[in-house]
Design a protein around this motif. Structure first.
Motif, PDB file in Angstrom:
ATOM      1  N   LEU A 182       0.829  -1.174   0.118  1.00 25.49           N
ATOM      2  CA  LEU A 182       0.168   0.125   0.095  1.00 25.49           C
ATOM      3  C   LEU A 182       0.870   1.246   0.130  1.00 25.49           C
ATOM      4  CD1 LEU A 182      -1.858  -2.344   1.328  1.00 25.49           C
ATOM      5  CD2 LEU A 182      -3.074  -0.629   2.781  1.00 25.49           C
ATOM      6  N   TYR A 184       0.019   5.416   0.564  1.00 23.24           N
ATOM      7  CA  TYR A 184      -0.742   6.684   0.780  1.00 23.24           C
ATOM      8  C   TYR A 184       0.420   7.777   0.172  1.00 23.24           C
ATOM      9  CZ  TYR A 184      -3.129   3.520   3.983  1.00 23.24           C
ATOM     10  OH  TYR A 184      -3.746   2.313   4.579  1.00 23.24           O
ATOM     11  N   LEU A 215      -2.061   4.648  11.367  1.00 22.92           N
ATOM     12  CA  LEU A 215      -3.240   3.669  11.670  1.00 22.92           C
ATOM     13  C   LEU A 215      -3.674   4.080  13.158  1.00 22.92           C
ATOM     14  CD1 LEU A 215      -4.296   0.767  11.246  1.00 22.92           C
ATOM     15  CD2 LEU A 215      -2.535  -0.268  12.348  1.00 22.92           C
ATOM     16  N   HIS A 256     -10.719  -0.103  12.506  1.00 24.01           N
ATOM     17  CA  HIS A 256      -9.387   0.641  12.716  1.00 24.01           C
ATOM     18  C   HIS A 256      -9.678   1.594  11.170  1.00 24.01           C
ATOM     19  CE1 HIS A 256      -8.835  -3.231  10.680  1.00 24.01           C
ATOM     20  NE2 HIS A 256      -8.080  -2.629   9.668  1.00 24.01           N
ATOM     21  N   VAL A 258      -7.046   4.754   8.736  1.00 23.17           N
ATOM     22  CA  VAL A 258      -5.778   5.474   8.479  1.00 23.17           C
ATOM     23  C   VAL A 258      -6.041   6.772   8.149  1.00 23.17           C
ATOM     24  CG1 VAL A 258      -3.447   5.568   7.241  1.00 23.17           C
ATOM     25  CG2 VAL A 258      -4.569   3.404   7.464  1.00 23.17           C
ATOM     26  N   SER A 271       2.911   0.971   3.497  1.00 22.38           N
ATOM     27  CA  SER A 271       2.657  -0.258   4.287  1.00 22.38           C
ATOM     28  C   SER A 271       2.501  -1.670   3.640  1.00 22.38           C
ATOM     29  CB  SER A 271       1.410   0.007   5.212  1.00 22.38           C
ATOM     30  OG  SER A 271       0.325   0.102   4.525  1.00 22.38           O
ATOM     31  N   PHE A 275      -3.053 -10.758   4.338  1.00 20.41           N
ATOM     32  CA  PHE A 275      -4.498 -10.746   4.865  1.00 20.41           C
ATOM     33  C   PHE A 275      -4.875 -12.266   4.671  1.00 20.41           C
ATOM     34  CE2 PHE A 275      -4.502  -6.508   2.867  1.00 20.41           C
ATOM     35  CZ  PHE A 275      -5.108  -6.090   3.704  1.00 20.41           C
TER      36      PHE A 275
END
Ligand code: AKG
Ligand code: FE2
Length: 348
Positions: A182, A184, A215, A256, A258, A271, A275
Motif C-alpha cells: 500500500l 498513501y 493507523l 481501524h 488510517v 505499508s 491478509f
C-alpha cells in the motif's frame, strides 16, 4: 492539544518465539489481547536486516512496490484489480476508489495486491502475470507468503489448539489470502482524499508492517480513536471478521482506519499487509445469525468498501457489515480527533 500518550493505543506485545514454544503466559496474553482489543504487536525476534527474515522479504516487496507505483497511471491501470478478476485478489487499486475517512472524501491509498494462490500455486491453472517490478521477485514473494502464512497458523493454533481454526486455513488449500502493498501518497489534513476509512477486515488475521504513523484503532473500552505507534522488530496483527465469526464472537474484529497524524504531513506512507483468510468453502455465521461461505462474505464486504460514503450510510443503517457497529461509519474530524474527544461526541 492532548499529549502523545493520550493519542496512543496501549496494545499488548507477544513474543513469537514464546508462542512457537507454547509458553503459557504468551498464549494467555495473545488470547486476552485478541478478545479485548483485536490487535497485538507481535515481536518476531528477528533483526530487521537479517537475510531470510520476514523483514528482509517485506523490504524487497516495498522496493518493488515503490518501483511499480512510480510508473504512470496508465501503466498501473493495465493491472486494474477490478478488471483482472471478480475476487479482487490480484492487481492494482488506484486511490479514490473506496469510501473515505469523512462523508465528502474518497480513500487516499493506492495498492498492489498479490494473491497467495497463483503465486504459491494452489489449484491455479495458469501462473499469474505480474508487472515487471514484481516479476523478478516471484520466488522471494512466494517465500514471504509462506512465512507469513506459517506465522498466522502459529497464532491460530495458540488461540485454539483443537485444530478447529488451523483446519480452515491449510496452506495448500484455495483461499482469498493475499499480500497487499500500500502507498498513501499524502497522509495529511490538507489533502482532500487521504487515508483509509474506518473498517473491520474481511478475513481471519491481518499481519501488518509499517514504519509510519497514521493507523488508528477504536478503543472498545473508551470508544476513542487511538494511534497505533510503529514498533521496530514487530508486526501489528489484527483479527478480522472471519476469525471473529469462526470463534463464535470470542475474538474481536477490530475497527481501524488510517488518518492524518496531528501536526505532521506524512508523504509516501508505505505499508504491507498479509491478509490471511479462510479456505474458500469455510462457513460461518454472522452477527445476525446468517450463514455465509467465506467467499460470499468476502464479495459482500468488498461491495461495501467500494461504495461511496452515501451508499455506505444506507448499508450501515441496515447492517453492521462495514464497521461491526450499526449506523456507524467512524468518520474522522480533524480538530476533535487531535484532542482525543470521544467518538459518541464526534458522531452526535
Ligand atoms: O495501512 C495501514 O496501516 C492499514 C491498512 C488496512 O487497514 C487495510 O488495508 O485493511
Ligand atoms: Fe484493515
Amino acid at each position: 492539544m492532548a499529549g502523545h500518550e493520550t493519542l496512543t493505543a496501549t496494545l499488548s506485545t507477544v513474543a513469537y518465539g514464546g508462542l512457537v514454544q507454547g509458553h503459557a503466559d504468551e498464549l494467555a496474553t495473545l488470547r486476552r489481547a485478541f478478545s479485548e482489543d483485536g490487535f497485538v504487536y507481535l515481536d518476531l525476534g528477528e533483526q530487521e536486516g537479517d537475510p531470510g527474515s520476514v523483514f528482509h522479504g517485506i523490504e524487497a516487496v516495498f522496493t518493488s512496490g515503490a518501483e511499480f507505483f512510480s510508473t504512470s497511471l496508465d501503466e498501473k491501470m493495465r493491472y486494474d484489480v477490478d478488471a483482472i478478476g471478480p475476487y479482487k485478489l490480484h492487481g492494482y487499486k488506484p486511490a479514490e476508489r473506496n469510501g473515505g475517512i469523512a462523508e465528502n472524501k474518497k480513500d487516499g491509498v493506492e495498492a498492489y495486491v498479490l494473491p497467495r494462490d497463483g503465486i504459491c500455486d494452489n489449484d491455479t491453472p495458469e501462473k499469474i502475470h505480474l508487472p515487471p517490478a514484481f516479476q523478478g521477485q516471484r520466488a522471494l514473494i512466494k517465500h514471504l507468503l509462506d512465512q507469513l502464512h506459517s506465522i498466522g497458523l502459529v497464532l491460530l493454533k495458540a488461540l485454539d489448539n483443537t485444530g478447529s481454526l488451523t483446519s480452515r486455513h491449510r496452506p495448500d488449500k484455495t483461499s482469498t489470502s493475499c499480500l497487499g502493498v500500500l502507498r498513501y501518497p499524502s497522509l495529511s489534513a490538507r489533502t482532500m482524499h487521504t487515508g483509509q476509512g474506518a473498517h473491520t477486515d474481511v478475513g481471519s488475521l491481518t499481519i501488518l508492517f509499517c514504519r509510519e504513523r497514521g493507523l488508528q484503532v477504536l478503543d472498545p473500552r473508551t470508544e476513542q480513536w487511538r494511534y497505533v505507534e510503529p514498533r521496530a522488530g514487530c508486526a501489528v496483527i489484527n483479527v478480522g471478521d472471519s476469525l471473529r465469526f469462526l470463534s463464535g464472537g470470542a475474538l474481536r474484529s477490530s475497527l481501524h482506519r488510517v488518518v492524518p497524524y496531528p501536526g505532521v504531513d506524512i508523504q509516501d506512507r508505505a505499508s504491507c499487509a498479509y491478509f490471511m483468510r479462510p479456505e474458500l468453502d469455510s462457513e460461518f455465521v454472522d452477527d445476525s445469525g446468517r450463514r455465509w461461505a467465506s467467499l460470499h462474505w468476502h464479495m459482500r464486504k468488498y461491495r461495501v468498501y467500494r461504495s461511496s460514503a452515501h451508499e455506505q450510510k444506507r448499508d450501515t443503517a441496515s447492517s453492521t457489515i462495514l464497521t461491526g457497529k450499526p449506523s456507524f461509519l467512524g468518520f474522522w474530524e480533524e480538530e476533535r480527533s487531535a484532542v482525543g474527544r470521544s467518538v459518541s461526541e464526534d458522531r452526535s
